[in-house]
Enzyme design. Structure first.
Site, PDB file in Angstrom:
ATOM      1  N   SER A   1      35.876  -7.581 -86.485  1.00  0.00           N
ATOM      2  CA  SER A   1      34.802  -6.732 -87.010  1.00  0.00           C
ATOM      3  C   SER A   1      35.337  -5.395 -87.499  1.00  0.00           C
ATOM      4  O   SER A   1      36.423  -4.954 -87.123  1.00  0.00           O
ATOM      5  CB  SER A   1      33.701  -6.427 -85.994  1.00  0.00           C
ATOM      6  OG  SER A   1      33.226  -7.592 -85.380  1.00  0.00           O
TER       7      SER A   1
ATOM      8  N   ASP B   1      43.361  -7.931 -73.576  1.00  0.00           N
ATOM      9  CA  ASP B   1      43.831  -9.106 -72.831  1.00  0.00           C
ATOM     10  C   ASP B   1      43.129  -9.122 -71.481  1.00  0.00           C
ATOM     11  O   ASP B   1      43.450  -8.330 -70.595  1.00  0.00           O
ATOM     12  CB  ASP B   1      45.349  -9.022 -72.656  1.00  0.00           C
ATOM     13  CG  ASP B   1      45.922 -10.313 -72.073  1.00  0.00           C
ATOM     14  OD1 ASP B   1      45.138 -11.204 -71.716  1.00  0.00           O
ATOM     15  OD2 ASP B   1      47.160 -10.413 -71.977  1.00  0.00           O
TER      16      ASP B   1
ATOM     17  N   ASP C   1      44.616 -14.105 -67.840  1.00  0.00           N
ATOM     18  CA  ASP C   1      46.016 -14.309 -67.449  1.00  0.00           C
ATOM     19  C   ASP C   1      46.190 -15.729 -66.934  1.00  0.00           C
ATOM     20  O   ASP C   1      45.331 -16.259 -66.223  1.00  0.00           O
ATOM     21  CB  ASP C   1      46.429 -13.312 -66.357  1.00  0.00           C
ATOM     22  CG  ASP C   1      46.347 -11.870 -66.829  1.00  0.00           C
ATOM     23  OD1 ASP C   1      46.865 -11.571 -67.906  1.00  0.00           O
ATOM     24  OD2 ASP C   1      45.740 -11.048 -66.112  1.00  0.00           O
TER      25      ASP C   1
END
Length: 780
Positions: A232, A304, A307
């Protein structure tokens, strides 16, 4: 003809007349404008949300049904056994279980829950009494009531969003294991210190208001019949940089194109509440919205928050796995998937303290070293709906910011502007610190404890900028500047769009709404033009024939524009694909190369690789007597690109236009059937722009050299506080998801042409220009 007209009448949404709703306290008036957008006027907020649920369902019930089925593993019940792997994958993510846990802890007397339930009451009354959408007949699906758990499941699907960790981390681990550490150096997996950062600014307190796994994940996500969130743009321009001295907000969330389009617009107004919002199907509170006081938008943070861990299974007791505190029992989870025209399928998977073991969920990866997935969304208490309620009811910057710490996932950039002159950007997510030396883009060690989070950061440490002295904020899914002493790891997009946005925003101090609309449509790539300059320097003209030299001259003069009738972008993308294929496929093999193309990594690599003189990847491992260099690769790729274009379109370069290979079609899940394509799908259309420009019309590289657009602006919005009632927007197709509605695709041509339409808020104007009035009364 008569029978067809009757069917259309019976199955079309009801935009006029009267409708009765249960539990309504007072009459509600719903004025529909020229584009089928409801303007809902009620005396009570619960009545407004109850009415919203009803009108939303009559336009988007099929879409609501699809969205809620993803997390609960019931797509196979709709489409058959082809979707079993997708159902297994999403069930193993644990969204459905996390949603149930959240619902079990809800206070059903809380204002947020009451409004959500009112919305659901409206949805369910339409489901019970309204006409059944044609897709239900075609798939044989029975209607069933919607619950608050369905709302959270839909939010969970959004939280999963772009799925880059699942595509990227196993791939990088495979490359490291197969080829060695030195092959990772040029893959741009770390932060580039020379990139265009989103700058932080916090005012002082006194001013503040494994390869098979990777392959199978790639395959199951490609089968998903609904779009994923991709990226975006958004920027908010402060008062000192606008012509009228008022804040202007722009936003265009990039989401996979599909039909129906993602957003449903609705304007709600009561004596104590008003919001013009953009709603996802089945979610009561708008993710994008504005009123006369403030406006907000979103982009994906791309942080992030997933994991992966290798677990060590006990060789003498396969029901246990190793932890720093000794052997622990796996948790066994069993799920059942209903199959259309078939027997239900039951499957089981294991869970560790990190999360679900992904091996065995898909048959092909059974027996490998166990890999667990740790996802922040399912690990923490879920207050995302409370955050949305807080955002939509905020009256000022302070109240808006106060709601944001409740968003733990998905990672979102919240963009804010208001009538008082405040602008802000907040990266909203639960961030955490990992030990030094732990690289979260590889599968980690789950048994030793050395790769566990050290601490969870307070929201005050998140990246943000509040009323910065440079007088604008923006996000283009690029890397934010340092916070808490680190550059936060993520799957950020390359700087292309960010660099262009800053280049356009920085020098200009008299922005208007029209200027911002034009900027949202900008299709120029300065970075791509620079890449051509770098590559052209390596071309050996003595080895080119006259036709090839003409093509090189044409693209060398290119300024990065991407119009439908342009030739240069067609040559450029064929050249880049050939260069990527020649450079990486020999080492990776066809399968892993395709995986690379499905990640953001390859987008981040192109510009740096164009500048690098040397790389281990440039040598062709299949030739034993020579060592290829960058010059060899670039020249060979250029010739390959031109050869493929001549094969497809002939030697006349005037026929190599961008619009012939770059097209946009909005696909309905049922439109994949050839006989129903023209009825359900919208398009295809030739389309300009390209990927990673502001008007981001993204596509995937492939062997065919044809680039059907996969994602792009799911809406374009401009809110100008100098004239908020004339703020503008557009949808890619139309407001309705009902193919019998006149609003199914009535905005498609406008969207393709770069046109905008008004988001009306003035009641007198709405009544004067209305196309229809639906009066909703309490059920007697």
């Amino acid at each position: 003809m008569l029978i067809g007209a009757i069917v259309i009448f019976l199955l079309s949404p009801k935009y006029s007349g009267e409708q009765e709703l249960s539990n309504l306290k007072d009459k509600v008036e719903v004025y529909y404008d020229s584009y089928g957008i409801p303007h809902i006027y009620a005396q009570e907020e619960e009545d407004a949300y109850r009415s919203l649920g009803y009108v939303h369902a009559q336009d988007r019930l099929w879409q609501m049904e699809l969205l809620r089925r993803i997390a609960e593993g019931k797509l196979s019940q709709m489409f058959g056994e082809e979707l079993v792997d997708t159902d297994k994958f999403f069930l193993s993510l644990g969204i459905d279980d996390a949603s149930q846990k959240t619902v079990d802890q809800l206070d059903f007397n809380a204002p947020m829950v009451k409004l959500a339930q009112a919305y659901l009451d409206g949805v369910n009354q339409f489901l019970k009494e309204g006409p059944t959408p044609v897709e239900f007949y075609l798939t044989g699906i029975e209607k069933r009531p919607f619950t608050i758990k369905d709302i959270h499941n839909t939010m969970g699907y959004m939280a999963f969003s772009f799925a880059m960790a699942h595509k990227t981390d196993p791939l990088l681990t495979n490359i490291k294991n197969k080829l060695g550490q030195e092959y990772l150096r040029d893959l741009e997996i770390d932060v580039d210190s020379s990139t265009t950062f989103i700058k932080n600014f916090k005012p002082s307190s006194k001013d503040r208001l494994n390869n098979q796994m990777a392959t199978r994940v790639h395959e199951v996500l490609n089968k998903l019949p609904l779009p994923l969130f991709e990226g975006s743009n958004s920027w908010v321009i402060g008062t000192q940089k606008t012509k009228n001295g008022k804040v202007i907000l722009a936003n265009d969330p990039h989401i996979g194109f599909a039909q129906p389009s993602v957003w449903y617009e609705a304007h709600l107004s009561t004596p104590n509440y008003e919001k013009y919002g953009y709603h996802m199907a089945g979610i009561p509170f708008p993710l994008l919205g504005h009123d006369r006081k403030l406006a907000y938008g979103i982009t994906m943070f791309e942080n992030d928050d997933i994991d992966f861990y290798y677990e060590e299974e006990n060789p003498s007791d396969p029901t246990t796995y190793k932890t720093p505190n000794g052997w622990e029992k796996y948790e066994e989870v069993t799920k059942t998937i209903p199959i259309k025209n078939g027997e239900d399928i039951s499957f089981s998977y294991k869970k560790t303290a990190h999360g679900p073991i992904l091996n065995g969920i898909i048959e092909e990866v059974n027996g490998e070293q166990p890999i667990a997935m740790s996802w922040i969304y399912t690990k923490m208490e879920n207050k995302v709906m409370e955050a949305l309620y807080g955002i939509t009811h905020a009256q000022n910057l302070f109240e808006f910011q106060e709601a944001l710490p409740k968003i733990h996932a998905p990672g979102l950039n919240l963009m804010y502007g208001d009538a008082a002159g405040n602008i802000a950007w907040f990266a909203s997510a639960q961030l955490y610190k990992m030990p030094d030396g732990t690289h979260t883009k590889f599968i980690l060690d789950g048994s030793s404890g050395k790769d566990e989070p050290l601490e969870y950061l307070d929201f005050s440490e998140n990246p943000m900028a509040i009323n910065p002295p440079w007088n604008y904020v923006y996000s283009a899914n690029n890397q934010p500047d340092s916070i808490a002493g680190m550059l936060y790891p993520g799957y950020y997009l390359p700087e292309n769009r960010a660099k262009r946005i800053v280049k356009l925003l920085e020098p200009k101090n008299d922005w208007t709404k029209d200027d911002v609309e034009a900027m949202l449509l900008d299709g120029v790539s300065d970075v791509n033009a620079e890449i051509v300059t770098d590559l052209a320097k390596l071309m050996d003209v003595s080895q080119l024939d006259k036709s090839e030299i003409m093509a090189l001259d044409k693209i060398s003069a290119w300024k990065g524009e991407n119009e439908i009738d342009s030739i240069a972008p067609t040559i450029y993308h064929r050249w880049i694909y050939a260069l990527l294929k020649n450079t990486f496929e020999d080492e990776l093999g066809p399968e892993m190369f395709q995986q690379l193309l499905s990640t953001h990594l390859h987008k981040r690599m192109i510009a740096p690789m164009a500048k690098k003189e040397n790389s281990i990847w440039f040598d062709d491992i299949h030739t034993t007597d020579t060592v290829e260099n960058k010059t060899n690769r670039v020249n060979h790729a250029f010739k390959m690109a031109l050869k493929s274009l001549e094969a497809d379109f002939g030697p006349n370069k005037k026929k190599w236009t961008w619009g012939k290979v770059h097209t946009l079609e909005h696909e309905h899940p049922i439109g994949k059937m050839k006989a129903l394509r023209s009825f359900f799908n919208v398009g295809p259309f030739p389309i300009g722009a390209t990927r990673e420009v502001i008007n981001n019309m993204a596509f995937r590289y492939n062997e065919t050299g044809k680039y059907p657009v996969t994602s792009g602006p799911s809406t374009r919005r401009v809110i100008d506080f100098s004239d908020v009632e004339n703020s503008t927007s557009i949808l890619p197709t139309g407001q309705s998801g009902n193919p019998f509605s006149k609003h199914y695709k009535d905005q498609a041509k406008m969207f393709n042409k770069g046109e905008f339409r008004k988001m009306m808020m003035n009641k007198e104007e709405i009544i004067r220009t209305k196309k229809s009035l639906l009066t909703i009364k309490p059920k007697q």
